[in-house]
Design an enzyme around this catalytic site. Structure first.
Site, PDB file in Angstrom:
ATOM      1  N   GLY A  42       0.829  -1.191   0.000  1.00  0.00           N
ATOM      2  CA  GLY A  42       0.000   0.000   0.000  1.00  0.00           C
ATOM      3  C   GLY A  42       0.867   1.246   0.000  1.00  0.00           C
ATOM      4  CG  LEU A  45      -1.958  10.176   3.565  1.00  0.00           C
ATOM      5  CD1 LEU A  45      -2.935  10.986   4.402  1.00  0.00           C
ATOM      6  CD2 LEU A  45      -0.767  11.045   3.188  1.00  0.00           C
ATOM      7  CB  ALA A  46      -0.704   4.189   6.563  1.00  0.00           C
ATOM      8  N   GLY A  47       1.266   3.974   4.135  1.00  0.00           N
ATOM      9  CA  GLY A  47       2.329   3.243   3.462  1.00  0.00           C
ATOM     10  C   GLY A  47       3.473   4.132   3.016  1.00  0.00           C
ATOM     11  CG  HIS A 268     -19.008  11.159   4.967  1.00  0.00           C
ATOM     12  ND1 HIS A 268     -19.674  12.347   4.760  1.00  0.00           N
ATOM     13  CD2 HIS A 268     -17.733  11.497   5.294  1.00  0.00           C
ATOM     14  CE1 HIS A 268     -18.845  13.354   4.957  1.00  0.00           C
ATOM     15  NE2 HIS A 268     -17.658  12.865   5.280  1.00  0.00           N
ATOM     16  CB  SER A 286     -15.074  17.985   2.153  1.00  0.00           C
ATOM     17  OG  SER A 286     -14.467  18.237   3.397  1.00  0.00           O
ATOM     18  NE  ARG A 332     -16.908  12.295   8.750  1.00  0.00           N
ATOM     19  CZ  ARG A 332     -15.753  12.049   8.151  1.00  0.00           C
ATOM     20  NH1 ARG A 332     -15.325  10.806   8.031  1.00  0.00           N
ATOM     21  NH2 ARG A 332     -15.021  13.038   7.690  1.00  0.00           N
ATOM     22  CD  GLU A 427     -10.516   3.111   5.543  1.00  0.00           C
ATOM     23  OE1 GLU A 427     -11.757   2.921   5.474  1.00  0.00           O
ATOM     24  OE2 GLU A 427      -9.871   3.727   4.663  1.00  0.00           O
ATOM     25  CG  LEU A 443      -6.297  12.982   5.861  1.00  0.00           C
ATOM     26  CD1 LEU A 443      -6.369  14.436   5.417  1.00  0.00           C
ATOM     27  CD2 LEU A 443      -5.792  12.108   4.728  1.00  0.00           C
TER      28      LEU A 443
END
Length: 640
Positions: A42, A45-47, A268, A286, A332, A427, A443
């Site tokens: 992946g 962002l994490a990867g 959402h 958003s 949400r 996630e 994020l």
């Protein structure tokens, strides 16, 4: 299989746990780091953040992505912002308040230790990304600006217009690309992970399939990190990109990794309503729009007047009425259920009466169109291109849709699954959000895990392995996994039935949405658990995959992903049926108070439900990690 659920939360005061951990962890000499190979699956962002940081430290890193470029990762779709407890607005924010809001927002179903660490490192993320050149919005004097998001009464969300995820991903990608150029990261594009390999009880590596040539290949490493996102596409219609799937996490689950809280899926509230039955995905608007947009429906059933002709006294600003303390920025899950009740009452708006209004007329009158355009211009443009309606002149129409997933692979405080050497970040794991994620925290978690958590916890595992041999890709377990993968994909081709993977995915998604979506009941879940196996059997005998396995074949890719979605869907329904309470995104209609709000059962369900694979998702074995609250007192979750 003997399972020990040790969360490894350090002892001591909650504000000191992370520092205590870092003080006591094992270290790897900088010159020894190059002796270790880390596999990262992946490139979001994490990867990307984990790859850049670990390579900068000296580890050899391999990154695998099924995209043509890491920049295509779905992290770009997180538009609204990223939370950090910097208190730049001086409105009372603190690390503790971000910690409390996150635990409360998750309906008291998250680990205190993990969440407090997330709040702690959040302040470092902003400095890191500013140093990388991310163009966060700034106030007139040049200081970084903030806005509010759902579930908070302070302004702690940093943003770059409505493109925050994209800008953050570009920052992380640039740092990873630098390491690619230096030779510290090997990047494998258009390659999909199709299995995890375990040898002697630890993760030895992965098996991948090249999406261009169909080649199946093994990769061995000292540690593997899965950063593969969520499973929201199990509903078919969701805000996720079409390629998002559960395969990496599910294949790890089939090899022994526990899957935790699969029923915790987030709906959402701010999505463009479905337009017709042939639609293939939904578009997220958003949550940042709820800062200045007001949500309403006509008070009277059957009011067909255009929005601008409905007088104020005939409008029901239901979030402001029901939750006056938070108003349009209610969390949400709560906002989504309120929208569902409004539409179900017959007061929905739009051609299909399946939406509610998000109205900016007050903000435009108060701030002026140029200010609104500066804040949300690209989001307004996107809405107009999709709907043909100008939101400066008429309210947006929105309705809830499947979005984020709080469930995922079970991990401990170190982000390691119950399989030694197999980590999971972002996630794809279950760890930080409980039963509901607050906006602008995805994020935050992805970057926290990659930049500030894994670089410490990974070394703690690797240090004792110094100069010890590890299995290579020639090990029999790798060869067996390769052969199983080839047979699996050939099996889809050999069925030669009549229906496409997309047809089965749509039917599967409808069952999951109807019975395990925004609202669940025991009766509906039992019905789903009766219908899903029958549809799965039909999938196995009537699937039609055209083409072959040695060239680009997206239908074949989709078949494998839908296969895993079927098994996941059954476990989701089983998990939802077992949890006899309502909490966060898991709303069982039998468990609600007189006002329609969720009723938790802390005596029986204050735990993480971690499921063990047995070969049949309907017969998975449940393991429980009890949740202990030492700092925050369990209370009814109220936003009134």
């Amino acid at each position: 299989m003997t399972v020990q659920l040790d969360s490894k939360i350090p002892d001591g005061a909650i504000s000191e746990k992370w520092d205590t951990y870092k003080s006591d962890m094992k270290l790897v000499n900088p010159n020894n780091k190059r002796k270790y190979r880390v596999l990262i699956v992946g490139s979001g962002l994490a990867g990307a953040s984990a790859a850049a940081t670990l390579a900068e430290l000296g580890y050899q890193v391999d990154v695998f992505t099924f995209h043509d470029s890491p920049r295509r990762a779905h992290s770009i779709a997180a538009q609204g912002g990223i939370n950090a407890a910097k208190n730049y607005h001086g409105d009372g924010d603190s690390i503790y308040r971000l910690f409390y809001d996150t635990v409360k927002g998750g309906d008291f179903r998250a680990r205190e230790g993990n969440v407090y660490r997330l709040a702690q490192v959040s302040v470092n993320i902003i400095d890191q990304m500013v140093a990388q050149g991310v163009p966060f919005a700034r106030e007139y004097g040049g200081l970084l600006d903030n806005r509010s998001f759902g579930g908070a009464q302070v302004s702690r969300t940093f943003y770059a217009r409505g493109q925050t995820g994209q800008q953050l991903l570009l920052g992380a990608y640039q740092q990873m690309a630098r390491q690619v150029g230096l030779g510290n990261v090997r990047l494998w594009n258009r390659v999909e992970m199709v299995d995890v390999v375990t040898v002697d009880g630890r993760c030895a590596g992965i098996v991948t399939r090249d999406l261009v040539t169909g080649e199946v290949q093994s990769h061995a490493g000292h540690a593997t990190i899965l950063c593969t996102g969520g499973y929201g596409n199990v509903f078919f219609l969701s805000t996720n990109a079409m390629a998002c799937n559960v395969t990496a996490a599910w294949r790890a689950h089939r090899k022994g990794a526990l899957f935790a809280n699969p029923c915790y899926t987030q709906i959402h509230p701010t999505c463009i309503p479905q337009a017709d039955d042939t639609q293939s995905k939904l578009t997220l608007m958003s949550e940042s729009l709820r800062n200045d947009g007001r949500v309403w429906v006509p008070k009277d059933v059957g009011d067909e007047r255009p929005a601008d002709q409905v007088p104020e006294d005939a409008r029901d600003y239901y979030l402001e009425r029901l939750y006056p303390s938070f108003g349009n920025l209610a969390p949400r899950d709560i906002s989504s259920r309120a929208a569902k009740r409004a539409v179900d009452s017959g007061r929905g708006v739009g051609p299909l009466k399946n939406g509610v209004y998000l109205d900016f007329s007050d903000a435009i009158a108060r701030l002026g169109k140029p200010v609104v355009e500066e804040r949300y211009g690209n989001l307004f443009e996107m809405y107009e291109r999709i709907t043909g309606e100008n939101p400066y002149d008429a309210p947006m129409r929105i309705y809830p849709a499947s979005h984020y997933t709080m469930g995922g692979l079970w991990v401990d405080y170190e982000l390691m699954t119950n399989i030694p050497g197999l980590y999971c970040a972002g996630e794809a794991n279950f760890s930080d959000h409980g039963a509901n994620r607050l906006g602008a925290s995805a994020l935050m978690q992805g970057l926290a895990d990659g930049y500030f958590v894994l670089p410490y916890t990974l070394g703690n595992y690797l240090a004792p392995m110094l100069n010890k041999p590890i299995p290579t890709a020639e090990h029999p377990e790798f060869q067996a996994a390769e052969q199983a993968a080839r047979q699996r994909y050939q099996g889809y081709l050999d069925v030669r039935g009549n229906r496409s993977p997309d047809w089965f995915h749509r039917e599967l998604g409808k069952i999951i949405w109807d019975y395990c979506g925004m609202e669940r009941t025991a009766e509906g879940l039992q019905k789903a658990l009766g219908e899903l196996p029958a549809l799965y059997e039909e999938f196995q005998r009537d699937l039609r995959v055209t083409g072959d396995s040695v060239t680009v074949n997206q239908t074949l890719e989709k078949a494998g992903r839908v296969d895993d979605f079927f098994q996941l869907g059954m476990l989701m329904c089983r998990d939802a049926l077992e949890r006899n309470e309502s909490c966060g995104g898991h709303f069982r209609a039998e468990y609600q108070d007189d006002e329609g709000e969720a009723q938790r059962d802390d005596d029986n369900f204050a735990h993480v439900a971690a499921w063990e694979w047995t070969g049949d998702p309907r017969q998975s074995v449940l393991h429980k990690e009890e949740l202990h609250y030492e700092v925050i007192h369990l209370a009814k979750r109220s936003y009134k």
